[in-house]
Design an enzyme around this catalytic site. Sequence first.
Site, PDB file in Angstrom:
ATOM      1  N   ASP A 491       0.833  -1.200   0.000  1.00 24.21           N
ATOM      2  CA  ASP A 491       0.000   0.000   0.000  1.00 24.21           C
ATOM      3  C   ASP A 491       0.873   1.259   0.000  1.00 24.21           C
ATOM      4  OD1 ASP A 491      -2.332   1.500   0.098  1.00 24.21           O
ATOM      5  OD2 ASP A 491      -3.134   0.511   1.885  1.00 24.21           O
ATOM      6  N   ASP A 561     -10.660   2.172  -3.409  1.00 25.54           N
ATOM      7  CA  ASP A 561     -11.223   1.859  -2.095  1.00 25.54           C
ATOM      8  C   ASP A 561     -12.742   1.859  -2.148  1.00 25.54           C
ATOM      9  OD1 ASP A 561      -8.932   1.347  -0.745  1.00 25.54           O
ATOM     10  OD2 ASP A 561      -8.779   3.301   0.229  1.00 25.54           O
TER      11      ASP A 561
END
Length: 751
Positions: A491, A561
């Site tokens: 990430d 997301d």
Amino acid sequence: MLKTLTAFLALLVSSAVACAQPALVSFDSATKVFRLDGGGSSYVFGVNERGELQQLYWGGRLGATDSIPAAKAMREWASFDSSYTNTPQEYAGWGAGLFMEPALKVTFADGNRDLVLHYQSHAATASGFDVVLKDISRPIFVTLHYAMDPGSGILARWATIENRGTDAVTVEQAAAASWALPAGKYMLNYLTGRWAGEWTLNREEVAGGARVIESRRGSTGHEANPWFALQRFAQQPSEADEEHGEVWFGALAWSGSWRISIAKDQLDAVRVTGGFNPFDFGYVLHPGKTLETPIFYGGYSTHGMGGASRLLHRFELAHILPNPRATTGADGTPLPMAPKPRPVIYNSWEATEFNVNEAGQMALAEKAAALGVDRFVMDDGWFGQRKDDHAGLGDWYVNPEKFPHGLKPLIDKVHALGMDFGLWVEPEMVNPDSDLYRKHPDWVLNFKGRPESEQRNQLVLNLARPDVRAYILGFLDKLVTENDIAFLKWDYNRNWSEPGWDQMPPAEQKAVYVEYTRNLYWILAELRRRHPKLEIESCSGGGGRVDLGILKYTDEVWPSDNTDPFDRLTQQYGFTYAYTPQIMMAWVTDSPHWLNNRTTSLQYRMLSSMEGSLGIGANIARWSPDEMTMAKGLIAAYKQVQATIVQGDLYRLLSPTDGSEFSATETVKADKSQAVLFTFIHSTQEGRGFPLLKLKGLDAKTNYALSSIAGKARTGTPEVASGAWWMNHGLEMDAGFRGDFQAAAFRLDRK
Ligand code: DGJ
């Protein structure tokens, strides 16, 4: 004519796609014309009378014996438009009165900033050429690299800039390539977005002046993606079509700040130039040193935007992603090279957020295994003092309160349940509240004595530094060596600010824009070399780092997301213009959705995610037996057709954008033995039924049996019919297929 060629190189390059035409590379020393042919396209350039390298043709494949006249510089249009600026140079230095975007701009030690590059020499390579240019008086050399893929005709272009002088030279702007299109009317397509809203397809007519898409953020970014497509149209933009017409497209392989400028000059010719973002750029090239640019890939299709994306998908599968392998269809027909389809994953983030612990993860793992999931991934929260996003980044030890016995008991449990184990990391970041920052406050990007701007309470480690690079590789290597980890979700949750690098002399600090990304790639490559079975996902708060550069080292990406299944339809629609569904991870999450508070059925959520590489990200601890049964059934059905969905030829039949009531996609296996169809209703209005679906890409003469994965076709639809039937007569949906957020899916199998 071929006979007139004094030098002719016909290089048969092993094709990645069965039956593809071979790439052909030739140089005519009489006319000084270079020609590259691959797939359905040709790319031609030559040396003009002044010695500049000039683009001559890019488009549909020319006849093998066609001779191409030597390059001739464009004329001066008026005293205001020099011939130098009008001529579509392959790689123009800023000098001699260039008003178009330069490919290369430098400042020499004595203040001279004039750079005019002329052809010096060339060498043939396995699939193209290396062409050397040199400034007319100074020892700056530029090698232009050309490599043509024989299967798709996609051309890789990049440059190596070399200082053979005795003084340092500052490179202020360096593109990978400039692409030229003749005067005409073009529609530009490009992708923009924001966090939780990536992959918006923008379309606009190319007007005079320049349209710039870029990232100044240090990484690829959500704001725009380094991909473009230009469609030619005759009169009205509406003539541009998904399945028809000429399209030129390109994608830049770079995960740092980048820029692509699409400019129409005063004579209506279009030039696309892309590479390092020149904003705040400066790379000092010491004597004897080189700077290599990223690669800019370019391709051409006569089959509209759909044809362009199908070429790009096959190219990414065979030539960009790690571990492509040869496969065959059921009857032994060779299929295009591609990596294995992705495992179906479970990810705990939306279920637990930071609140992970051994018992909770084990309980989720049991339910995930019962669904038929292949890989269990524990997300953020397992390390350091990570209770929320205020602390812990940088401290990559297992949190002893949450996992008193380390990760081993959880990993063993996951293995015992028949899954492999994946783990979340965010290696390039640090929270000020961490042991790492307390020990090495100087490791972050910053300007000495200036504030350090936090985003999500975190700072960016300066990965350009050798000690930071060593630290990151070191802890990742240890983590993967000591634990049986099959997969890392890598990430990256903020963009740069204050990009200072005070270890370096002031004039050289801007090299951070190059060295950071190079070191990122180096770590990824080295980690994979040391752990050949390790797989990696590129995630950046969703789709903030998706490009052909990072994809050489990663197996999949997290597109957004935003997991709302309706929003995902439009995101997936935009995403697939540039990237293959193989890498497009798509989790099924809970309803109502946290972002839009939209309620949708599990079937709708499952089918939306099944358009890509399927995952489950819901709190399955709370799922009812009925939900478990439905999801389990659909996961099993998905696995039977997954290779077709993620590696087949994609046809976007109905777009979900612009207030559309309906959408549909179809993918066809390369050997045409199977097709999979997804249909979605957003919200029917005024009683309109689902549009007739005329399928595409099937073999007209082959019979296909229709079966339902979920939902019904109209009563009376034949069980078996020819490809011609499905493509010409089409498929009608059941009259009851109406309402809000409905979904159905079908498969067609060769009979
Ligand atoms: C952003 C990612 O996109 C999410 O999936 C999740 O991993 C969080 N970060 C964790 O902090």
